[in-house]
Write a protein that holds these residues in place. Structure first.
Motif, PDB file in Angstrom:
ATOM      1  N   UNK A 122       0.791  -1.342  -0.116  1.00 50.66           N
ATOM      2  CA  UNK A 122       0.044   0.010   0.038  1.00 50.66           C
ATOM      3  C   UNK A 122       0.773   1.302   0.010  1.00 50.66           C
ATOM      4  N   UNK A 123       1.863   1.403   0.772  1.00 55.46           N
ATOM      5  CA  UNK A 123       2.864   2.472   0.613  1.00 55.46           C
ATOM      6  C   UNK A 123       3.425   2.705  -0.488  1.00 55.46           C
ATOM      7  N   UNK A 124       3.660   1.838  -1.299  1.00 62.80           N
ATOM      8  CA  UNK A 124       4.199   1.918  -2.795  1.00 62.80           C
ATOM      9  C   UNK A 124       3.112   2.250  -3.697  1.00 62.80           C
ATOM     10  N   UNK A 125       2.012   1.922  -3.566  1.00 62.67           N
ATOM     11  CA  UNK A 125       0.801   2.267  -4.272  1.00 62.67           C
ATOM     12  C   UNK A 125       0.442   3.953  -4.124  1.00 62.67           C
ATOM     13  N   UNK A 126       0.411   4.068  -2.810  1.00 63.35           N
ATOM     14  CA  UNK A 126       0.080   5.427  -2.444  1.00 63.35           C
ATOM     15  C   UNK A 126       1.034   6.498  -2.821  1.00 63.35           C
ATOM     16  N   UNK A 127       2.265   6.141  -2.875  1.00 60.96           N
ATOM     17  CA  UNK A 127       3.510   6.964  -3.532  1.00 60.96           C
ATOM     18  C   UNK A 127       3.262   6.877  -5.097  1.00 60.96           C
ATOM     19  N   UNK A 128       2.762   6.297  -5.743  1.00 62.70           N
ATOM     20  CA  UNK A 128       2.565   6.339  -7.337  1.00 62.70           C
ATOM     21  C   UNK A 128       2.088   7.930  -7.701  1.00 62.70           C
ATOM     22  N   UNK A 129       2.796   8.514  -8.841  1.00 61.05           N
ATOM     23  CA  UNK A 129       2.422   9.752  -9.104  1.00 61.05           C
ATOM     24  C   UNK A 129       1.211   9.670 -10.051  1.00 61.05           C
ATOM     25  N   UNK A 130       0.291  10.537  -9.720  1.00 63.02           N
ATOM     26  CA  UNK A 130      -0.812  10.548 -10.572  1.00 63.02           C
ATOM     27  C   UNK A 130      -1.913   9.207 -10.121  1.00 63.02           C
ATOM     28  N   UNK A 131      -1.747   8.594  -9.133  1.00 57.25           N
ATOM     29  CA  UNK A 131      -2.709   7.599  -8.612  1.00 57.25           C
ATOM     30  C   UNK A 131      -2.320   6.162  -9.012  1.00 57.25           C
ATOM     31  N   UNK A 132      -2.873   5.332  -8.286  1.00 63.04           N
ATOM     32  CA  UNK A 132      -2.617   3.823  -8.675  1.00 63.04           C
ATOM     33  C   UNK A 132      -4.063   3.007  -8.453  1.00 63.04           C
ATOM     34  N   UNK A 133      -3.890   1.843  -8.919  1.00 63.12           N
ATOM     35  CA  UNK A 133      -5.035   1.074  -9.188  1.00 63.12           C
ATOM     36  C   UNK A 133      -4.935  -0.348  -8.655  1.00 63.12           C
ATOM     37  N   UNK A 134      -5.562  -0.995  -8.073  1.00 64.33           N
ATOM     38  CA  UNK A 134      -5.664  -2.108  -7.719  1.00 64.33           C
ATOM     39  C   UNK A 134      -6.712  -2.932  -8.047  1.00 64.33           C
ATOM     40  N   UNK A 135      -6.682  -3.991  -8.798  1.00 68.44           N
ATOM     41  CA  UNK A 135      -7.673  -4.851  -9.629  1.00 68.44           C
ATOM     42  C   UNK A 135      -7.839  -6.221  -9.102  1.00 68.44           C
ATOM     43  N   UNK A 136      -8.815  -6.660  -8.305  1.00 70.36           N
ATOM     44  CA  UNK A 136      -8.986  -7.956  -7.838  1.00 70.36           C
ATOM     45  C   UNK A 136      -9.828  -8.926  -8.481  1.00 70.36           C
ATOM     46  N   UNK A 137      -9.319  -9.972  -9.115  1.00 73.77           N
ATOM     47  CA  UNK A 137     -10.085 -10.913 -10.035  1.00 73.77           C
ATOM     48  C   UNK A 137     -11.044 -11.772  -9.277  1.00 73.77           C
ATOM     49  N   UNK A 138     -12.058 -11.698  -9.057  1.00 69.90           N
ATOM     50  CA  UNK A 138     -13.041 -12.491  -8.301  1.00 69.90           C
ATOM     51  C   UNK A 138     -13.836 -13.428  -9.274  1.00 69.90           C
TER      52      UNK A 138
END
Length: 357
Positions: free
Chosen positions: A196-212
């Motif tokens: 999560x810390x690496x995702x929050x540090x992404x410039x311009x936002x980040x996305x998590x996609x969970x395949x259900x």
């Protein structure tokens, strides 16, 4: 109304009329939704008005490039796809690399991952792929993967939690958790929360996609005794509960990420014929029928790619998608008490293992 919209509307209607917590009605709803899913797969193959999956993926990539035309060229974008050596994970990795992301194939088997990497490079003519070993059945492996990733990269732009097992005979992860729940949910829970810390540090936002999966509807809810007690194990219901956990976790995480630049969504990829079904035991005749009515990996990867790259879903979070459209998840996945219970249960399992390391 598109064919996808019609299928999603029918499935939502079935869910709203049969979801009472009654197991017979859940089974009835499951059968109706599966029939709708397979019918959609068959009709999408014969309806010439439905664009091909490859052309739709190309369209998503074009839209993504247009939306990011002004991005700083020297900023490296990074994506992780778990289970990227085959099936929809392989197709997703292909698309992310073509979109310009340094794409990490997070796979359990290094040899198969290397074969996939070599094939991807040949297919695309690109070099922006790499392999990092990840065994989601081992929290020690998850920790090692995160450590390796963070030693090389400061930020993460896209995380696609794609890997999974389906309806396998009873077994346990290396940490003693029932295998389907352990790989499909706990491994990805541990991976995501540590990144999560690496995702929050992404410039311009980040996305998590969970395949259900559509299977997330095919249970009355998460029965923790069936996860903890081998005698209560049912490979079909345990798979459904693991997939419901994917959706519930996504919604819980979306709540926790409100106010940040990170979004998280879950999806049903479609009824696909991939090696994930190896434990189902169909036989030659059923394999032939499945090949006729089930969609291929490219079509199955479409919604994952859409959620990872499309500007259409910029800022969307805590939603469940099917056929590239938001639709209604299992009601239990929307229940905040259920979300909090799953989060606490998962957190305790991970903490217990970490304490013993």
């Amino acid at each position: 109304m598109t064919l996808a919209s019609v299928a999603n509307t029918i499935q939502s209607m079935v869910l709203s009329r049969t979801n009472t917590g009654s197991k017979p009605l859940v089974l009835l709803a499951s059968g109706a939704q599966l029939f709708t899913d397979i019918s959609y797969g068959l009709l999408s193959k014969i309806d010439r008005s439905v664009p091909s999956a490859s052309s739709r993926i190309d369209r998503i990539l074009m839209d993504h490039r247009d939306a990011h035309r002004d991005d700083t060229a020297d900023v490296q974008k990074v994506a992780i796809v778990t289970g990227a050596n085959s099936g929809i994970g392989f197709v997703t990795a292909n698309a992310l690399a073509r979109a310009g992301y340094q794409t990490i194939l997070a796979c359990r088997n290094p040899e198969l991952a290397q074969e996939a990497l070599d094939t991807l490079k040949r297919q695309t003519g690109l070099e922006n792929f790499e392999v990092m070993q990840l065994d989601l059945a081992s929290l020690e492996s998850v920790n090692g993967f995160v450590k390796q990733f963070k030693a090389k990269y400061e930020t993460l732009d896209i995380l696609v939690n794609n890997a999974g097992v389906m309806m396998c005979p009873y077994s346990q992860t290396k940490d003693g958790t029932e295998m389907q729940f352990g790989i499909n949910h706990i491994g990805h829970f541990a991976l995501t929360t540590q990144l999560l810390d690496s995702l929050k540090a992404a410039k311009g936002g980040a996305r998590i996609v969970n395949v259900a999966s559509l299977a997330s509807y095919m249970t009355t809810g998460i029965d923790y005794s069936a996860i903890e007690d081998k005698e209560n194990y049912d490979r079909n219901n345990n798979y459904a509960m693991a997939k419901l956990a994917n959706v519930t976790f996504s919604n819980a995480l979306a709540r926790k990420l409100q106010g940040t630049n990170v979004t998280v969504n879950s999806l049903h990829p479609g009824s696909i014929k991939t090696n994930l079904t190896r434990h189902v035991g169909t036989g030659a005749i059923m394999d032939t029928i499945f090949n006729m009515v089930l969609i291929d990996a490219q079509a199955g990867a479409l919604t994952s790619i859409y959620l990872a790259l499309s500007p259409d879903v910029e800022g969307a979070s805590g939603k469940y998608y099917s056929r590239c459209e938001a639709t209604n998840p299992h009601p239990k996945a929307l229940d905040e008490a259920e979300q909090d219970r799953l989060w606490k249960y998962s957190e305790n399992l991970v903490a217990k293992k970490h304490a013993s390391m």
